[in-house]
Scaffold this motif. Structure first.
Motif, PDB file in Angstrom:
ATOM      1  N   TRP A 334     -30.273 -66.119  19.042  1.00 65.11           N
ATOM      2  CA  TRP A 334     -29.673 -66.816  17.908  1.00 65.11           C
ATOM      3  C   TRP A 334     -30.261 -66.353  16.575  1.00 65.11           C
ATOM      4  N   TYR A 355     -22.811 -67.600  20.523  1.00 62.12           N
ATOM      5  CA  TYR A 355     -23.359 -66.420  21.197  1.00 62.12           C
ATOM      6  C   TYR A 355     -22.842 -66.369  22.618  1.00 62.12           C
ATOM      7  N   THR A 375     -30.937 -71.442  22.809  1.00 67.37           N
ATOM      8  CA  THR A 375     -30.949 -71.677  21.373  1.00 67.37           C
ATOM      9  C   THR A 375     -32.396 -71.883  20.912  1.00 67.37           C
ATOM     10  N   ALA A 379     -32.203 -73.089  15.317  1.00 63.58           N
ATOM     11  CA  ALA A 379     -30.764 -73.284  15.516  1.00 63.58           C
ATOM     12  C   ALA A 379     -30.451 -74.767  15.705  1.00 63.58           C
ATOM     13  N   LEU A 386     -23.159 -75.511  17.699  1.00 65.08           N
ATOM     14  CA  LEU A 386     -23.658 -74.394  18.497  1.00 65.08           C
ATOM     15  C   LEU A 386     -22.756 -74.233  19.709  1.00 65.08           C
ATOM     16  N   ASP A 418     -29.948 -76.878  25.098  1.00 59.31           N
ATOM     17  CA  ASP A 418     -29.600 -76.079  23.923  1.00 59.31           C
ATOM     18  C   ASP A 418     -28.858 -76.829  22.831  1.00 59.31           C
TER      19      ASP A 418
END
Length: 768
Positions: A334, A355, A375, A379, A386, A418
């Motif tokens: 990230w 991502y 992550t 982030a 996300l 995450d």
């Protein structure tokens, strides 16, 4: 003498290979006593005649040499950068005294790959050591897991589960006839019926191979950019999804680009190319697309281009509501947040960060416990949405291994670890010819349009355990009711969400062992009947007896290796239709291209490179044309081999003894007729005829015969023909035998190929 020649050849070959060496940590080789929490790393790249520069790299770090295969400390993923460092460590927090092994893989700027020998470094007493993330684990008492549902609990907004239609993975679905095509689309997109995918990302085709084939561009030339064209099946696929779910979230992303945008794909003209895709969607299909991943798939993006070209052009052309997601990269950790915190303009433009392959690529039952590419704290602290914007990439047929149960666990893990609120899988459906690259990928399979046969796989129902119980953007996670049953594994987990506009709630639970769960429901959340749905390896998406809470709580016993959804909502169902039996591809087979409209795709053809579409001949009948005027900007041009030239497959990979023929008109360059072709990379027997009358018969890259047609007239149609009988292959031009060779007995598809010219094909026949 032969030994000397071979030895010299090996030396020469080795001298030609690219090299990577001199791996250094903090400018030292295999150092000890590193005290920085985030040391830096570099290496030396040595090119060759083909690739003078580094085109990309991947850094892998692990606690042992064996674990470098699936790194447990740091994995940058393939990164399209030419610099060889220094790069700062962005992996798991390092420990004092820890020994770390690492390796670098490099790619040349014109392909070619090399792996370094493993290096290592050893940590000393770390100054300001960082703390590793610890997942939340539910309290247990006397073997009973305690979960409390509090409506005031904080949590992020659930943004949905979706699919990525790209890489030609949806190819053959377009050729299905109704009602079967409608049935498949219902299973994919109809809410509370099947998978109920809530977000659809599609490829903005560029005409070059993008995994399992190529998808056509809406503007193959600069002239077309002024009046873009609806091509391929992605616009149709978005429309079909939106018809079934008006709240469907739509997004698009390019893999390759037409040749006129080379060499700089981050220009004002390419911004125009992006915007005209929105124009076609709106003008021809009545679609308002929500998101653009303004990058090249898995090749990062360009800050100045997004800030100065893309966002201003979107706004000026009436697309202020279209948001930008990025970088949609395959590199890890990230890293874009390192840029966003220093750049307010860039930060303003990127409204969600996505991502790929946050899971990593360990396709086993332990995939969910792999480090992957988590992550970062930065982030998560940003508060920005996300996304795992492409993930999983496996076969939905399996329950165990990396299949359905694993995917449900991953959905849960991504939020627990995450704070990822949207996951998109590739592919929602595998409509890919057998033996073509990634032919087994997909949540379900539909690659037999001539019979109407399709398969609904367990992954459809693993996905339904989330999508049928929470609507995208209307539901919110309850963080204190999201966690693990055992701190050592993500195989057993629970996430809980509530409806923002009512008191309804849902829990999605994955088990590894037997579990007993006691759920306490606080005031403000529904205390009515709890509906229970279960999937196991034996049977998926079965409704069990409902539970009536008493005094605001209930207890439920759960079986191992299962998925459960507990909810106060209703209306879920296991949608299903009668599926016809599978039949082989029609044989004999004839195609005159008259049953499709001009501009449409040819039936049952699977373009692997280039773009083939129906056109009108001078006599008013239809034929097939290769329309790409030049080679485009090839996706992953650094990392993998090219598909050589435009070609399209048709037929059955098991065809062995047959005669195939096709009429051709050579506008320029050359045309090909192939047989016994195995897949994406032209591996088969191919008769090539050039505009000057020269012909060549090849197998793969081996020339079997060649010659020239006497008195060849390039201004008329000609007929190419190949006959296969066991090991004997005979080639014909205009009914005259030009060569007969004995080679190997193989099987495979029929293939039509062309140079990057507007060459024409008609009256394709495959006969016994």
């Amino acid at each position: 003498m032969k030994q000397i020649v071979i030895y010299l050849w090996c030396l020469c070959s080795a001298a030609q290979a690219i090299q990577v060496k001199d791996l250094k940590c903090e400018s030292q080789s295999n150092p000890t006593g590193i005290t920085l929490a985030r040391p830096s790393f570099s290496w030396t790249f040595i090119g060759n005649d083909i690739s003078q520069e580094q085109g990309g790299f991947r850094v892998m770090m692990a606690t042992s040499i064996e674990k470098l295969k699936y790194p447990d400390l740091w994995d940058t993923g393939p990164t399209s950068k030419s610099e060889t460092g220094p790069y700062q460590y962005l992996g798991e927090p390092l420990k004092s005294g820890q020994k770390v092994y690492w390796r670098v893989t490099v790619w040349g700027n014109n392909r070619g790959v090399r792996h370094s020998e493993p290096a290592w470094f050893e940590m000393g007493d770390i100054v300001n050591p960082e703390k590793a993330f610890e997942p939340p684990v539910f309290e247990q008492k006397d073997g009973v897991v305690k979960i409390n549902l509090n409506p005031k609990d904080e949590g992020r907004t659930f943004e949905g589960i979706g699919g990525v239609s790209a890489g030609a993975s949806t190819d053959l679905l377009y050729d299905y006839k109704d009602p079967y095509r409608d049935h498949i689309l219902d299973i994919l997109f109809k809410p509370k019926f099947g998978a109920g995918f809530q977000h659809l990302k599609v490829e903005m085709g560029g005409g070059e191979n993008s995994t399992c084939g190529s998808e056509p561009s809406h503007a193959i030339t600069r002239e077309e950019l002024k009046n873009p064209v609806s091509r391929g099946y992605e616009f149709w696929f978005m429309r079909a999804a939106k018809d079934r779910n008006p709240n469907m979230i739509l997004e698009y992303l390019p893999w390759s680009f037409p040749g006129y945008l080379k060499p700089n794909i981050y220009s004002k003209e390419s911004a125009e190319y992006f915007v005209t895709f929105l124009d076609v969607a709106k003008r021809d299909w009545g679609l308002d697309i929500d998101w653009v991943a303004a990058a090249e798939n898995e090749n990062y993006t360009d800050r100045d281009w997004l800030v100065n070209e893309v966002r201003p052009m979107l706004d000026a052309r009436g697309y202020k509501n279209v948001k930008i997601q990025g970088p949609d990269d395959n590199s890890g950790d990230w890293q874009i947040f390192e840029e966003l915190e220093k750049d307010p303009e860039f930060d303003k433009v990127i409204e969600a960060v996505g991502y790929h392959y946050v899971t990593g690529r360990e396709f086993t039952e332990d995939m969910v416990d792999g480090r992957g590419r988590p992550t970062t704290a930065k982030a998560k602290a940003s508060g920005r949405p996300l996304w795992a914007s492409e993930d999983w990439s496996w076969t939905g047929k399996d329950w165990g291994g990396a299949g359905a149960l694993n995917l449900a666990r991953i959905y849960n893990k991504f939020y627990i670890r995450d704070k990822i609120t949207k996951t998109l899988i590739w592919a929602p459906i595998g409509s890919i010819y057998k033996s073509v690259t990634w032919d087994k990928a997909g949540a379900m399979k539909a690659n037999s349009p001539w019979s109407g046969y399709y398969e609904v796989w367990p992954t459809i129902w693993a996905t339904a355990h989330t999508t049928q119980f929470a609507e995208a953007n209307d539901w919110q996670y309850l963080d204190n009711a999201c966690g693990l049953f055992d701190a050592s594994t993500y195989k057993g987990s629970c996430v809980t969400m509530k409806n923002k506009n009512s008191s309804d709630w849902s829990m999605i639970i994955c088990t590894e062992e037997h579990e007993t769960i006691e759920v306490a429901i606080e005031k403000g959340l529904s205390n009515t009947l709890v509906n229970v749905w279960k999937s196991s390896e034996k049977e998926q998406f079965v409704q069990l007896e409902s539970i009536e809470p008493k005094n605001g709580s209930f207890t439920i016993k759960l079986d191992p290796k299962c998925i459960y959804s507990l909810t106060t909502t209703t209306g879920q169902q296991k949608g299903q239709y009668s599926i016809p039996e599978e039949t082989p591809f029609p044989f004999p087979y004839k195609e005159d291209y008259e049953d499709r409209k001009v501009g449409d795709l040819p039936k049952y053809h699977s373009d692997q490179t280039g773009s083939f579409e129906i056109v009108r001949k001078v006599d008013g009948t239809n034929c097939l044309k290769q329309i790409n005027p030049e080679q485009g900007y090839d996706w992953m041009r650094v990392y993998r081999r090219s598909n050589i030239k435009p070609n399209t497959l048709v037929g059955d990979v098991t065809w062995t003894n047959f005669t195939c023929s096709v009429d051709v008109f050579i506008e320029g360059g050359n045309v090909e007729l192939g047989g016994r072709v195995q897949g994406s990379y032209l591996k088969g027997y191919r008769l090539m005829l050039e505009k000057n009358g020269n012909w060549t018969l090849v197998f793969d890259k081996q020339t079997l015969a060649q010659g020239s047609v006497e008195n060849f007239d390039a201004n008329i149609w000609h007929k190419l023909e190949l006959t296969f009988m066991d090991k004997e292959i005979e080639a014909f031009v205009d009914g005259h035998s030009i060569t007969k060779v004995s080679h190997d007995k193989k099987s495979g598809y029929v293939m039509l190929g062309s140079s990057y010219d507007g060459n024409l094909f008609d009256n394709l026949e495959v006969m016994p």
